[in-house]
Design an enzyme around this catalytic site. Structure first.
Site, PDB file in Angstrom:
ATOM      1  N   SER A 157       0.804  -1.221   0.000  1.00  0.00           N
ATOM      2  CA  SER A 157       0.000   0.000   0.000  1.00  0.00           C
ATOM      3  C   SER A 157       0.836   1.270   0.000  1.00  0.00           C
ATOM      4  O   SER A 157       0.300   2.357  -0.196  1.00  0.00           O
ATOM      5  CB  SER A 157      -0.946   0.022   1.214  1.00  0.00           C
ATOM      6  OG  SER A 157      -0.243   0.328   2.396  1.00  0.00           O
ATOM      7  N   LYS A 195       1.296   4.053   7.400  1.00  0.00           N
ATOM      8  CA  LYS A 195       0.520   4.906   6.503  1.00  0.00           C
ATOM      9  C   LYS A 195       0.952   6.367   6.656  1.00  0.00           C
ATOM     10  O   LYS A 195       1.588   6.746   7.641  1.00  0.00           O
ATOM     11  CB  LYS A 195      -0.976   4.801   6.805  1.00  0.00           C
ATOM     12  CG  LYS A 195      -1.605   3.461   6.475  1.00  0.00           C
ATOM     13  CD  LYS A 195      -1.686   3.220   4.989  1.00  0.00           C
ATOM     14  CE  LYS A 195      -2.408   1.921   4.666  1.00  0.00           C
ATOM     15  NZ  LYS A 195      -1.638   0.745   5.079  1.00  0.00           N
TER      16      LYS A 195
END
Length: 236
Positions: A157, A195
Site C-alpha cells: 500500500s 501509513k
C-alpha cells in the site's frame, strides 16, 4: 509482548476459567473489551494462540485453555487487567542501545544496533507490533536523536512512497506526528499499519500511497502514533 487488547482478553479468559471453569463466549469477550464486532475477538484469539499464550482444544465448543501468562505479571495483577499494564506497545527500553564507535580500530565504519520488532502492514492492518525478533546494524547518520526500532514491511500500500513488500523501515519512537508524515499507527489498540497521517479537523486519516487502497478515516481516540519513518533498508 502483548498489545493492550490482547492482554485484556488473555486476563479476562484467565479469570473466567478460574471462576467458572469454562471460557467466556465470543459475545462476552466482545462486550468485556468493548469491541464493535466479534471479528476483532477472532483476531485477538489468533494472535494469542500464535504467541503461545492460549490453546484452542479440538472438537469442543468454546474450548480454550490458558497455557501461560506474561512473564512480567504477578498474581495480584490478574484480577484487574485493565490497570495492570502500560498502554505502550513498544517497550521504552528498546532502541536505547548506544551506537558503537563510528570507526573501529581497523578503520571500518561501525553502525548503531537497533531492535527489529516483527512486521508492519503496508496494506490491510495486521496484529499490532510483535516481540523483538532480532537486531540490525545501521549507519548512525540514518537515525539522529531519540529511540529507534525497525519493522519488516508486509504489503504494497506504500509503493508510491518507495516502500515495498520486504523492505525494513526505521522508525523513531514517538507519539506525535505532523500531517503528511509517514507513521506507525495503532488502530483501536490492536492493529498496526504503516501509513501517511492526515489530520482533518477532529478526524485522523490514514492514507495509502497506492491508488488500490482507500484512505481510512478515524476519530482521534481510535489512533495512537507509535513512531515516524526516518529511514529504509532494502536487500537486492
Amino acid at each position: 509482548m502483548l498489545t493492550r487488547k490482547q492482554h485484556e482478553l488473555l486476563m479476562f479468559i484467565h479469570e473466567r476459567l478460574k471462576e467458572a471453569g469454562v471460557p467466556p463466549s465470543f459475545e462476552e469477550m466482545k462486550e468485556a473489551l468493548d469491541l464493535r464486532s466479534k471479528s476483532g475477538i477472532h483476531r485477538l484469539i489468533t494472535a494469542l494462540e500464535e504467541r503461545g499464550f492460549i490453546r484452542k482444544l479440538a472438537h469442543r465448543a468454546r474450548a480454550i485453555e490458558v497455557v501461560k501468562l506474561p512473564d512480567s505479571m504477578s498474581p495480584g495483577l490478574a484480577a484487574s487487567p485493565k490497570k495492570s499494564f502500560s498502554p505502550n506497545v513498544i517497550q521504552g527500553s528498546l532502541g536505547r542501545v548506544k551506537p558503537q564507535s563510528p570507526t573501529a580500530s581497523d578503520g571500518i565504519p561501525r553502525g548503531a544496533v537497533i531492535p527489529v520488532m516483527g512486521r508492519i502492514a503496508a496494506g490491510v492492518p495486521i496484529s499490532a507490533i510483535q516481540d523483538h525478533t532480532h537486531n540490525i546494524t545501521v549507519p548512525p547518520d540514518m537515525l539522529g536523536q531519540g529511540e529507534h526500532y525497525a519493522l519488516e514491511v508486509k504489503g504494497d500500500s506504500m509503493i508510491d512512497a518507495g516502500i515495498f513488500d520486504g523492505d525494513t523501515v526505521l522508525i523513531r519512537k514517538g507519539d506525535a506526528a505532523a500531517s503528511g508524515e509517514i507513521v506507525v499507527a495503532l488502530v483501536d489498540d490492536e492493529e498496526a499499519t504503516l501509513k501517511r497521517l492526515r489530520k482533518k479537523g477532529d478526524s485522523i486519516a490514514l492514507e495509502a500511497a497506492n491508488p488500490a487502497y482507500e484512505t481510512r478515516i478515524f476519530g482521534p481516540d481510535r489512533i495512537r502514533v507509535q513512531g515516524k519513518l526516518v529511514g529504509l533498508l532494502r536487500r537486492y
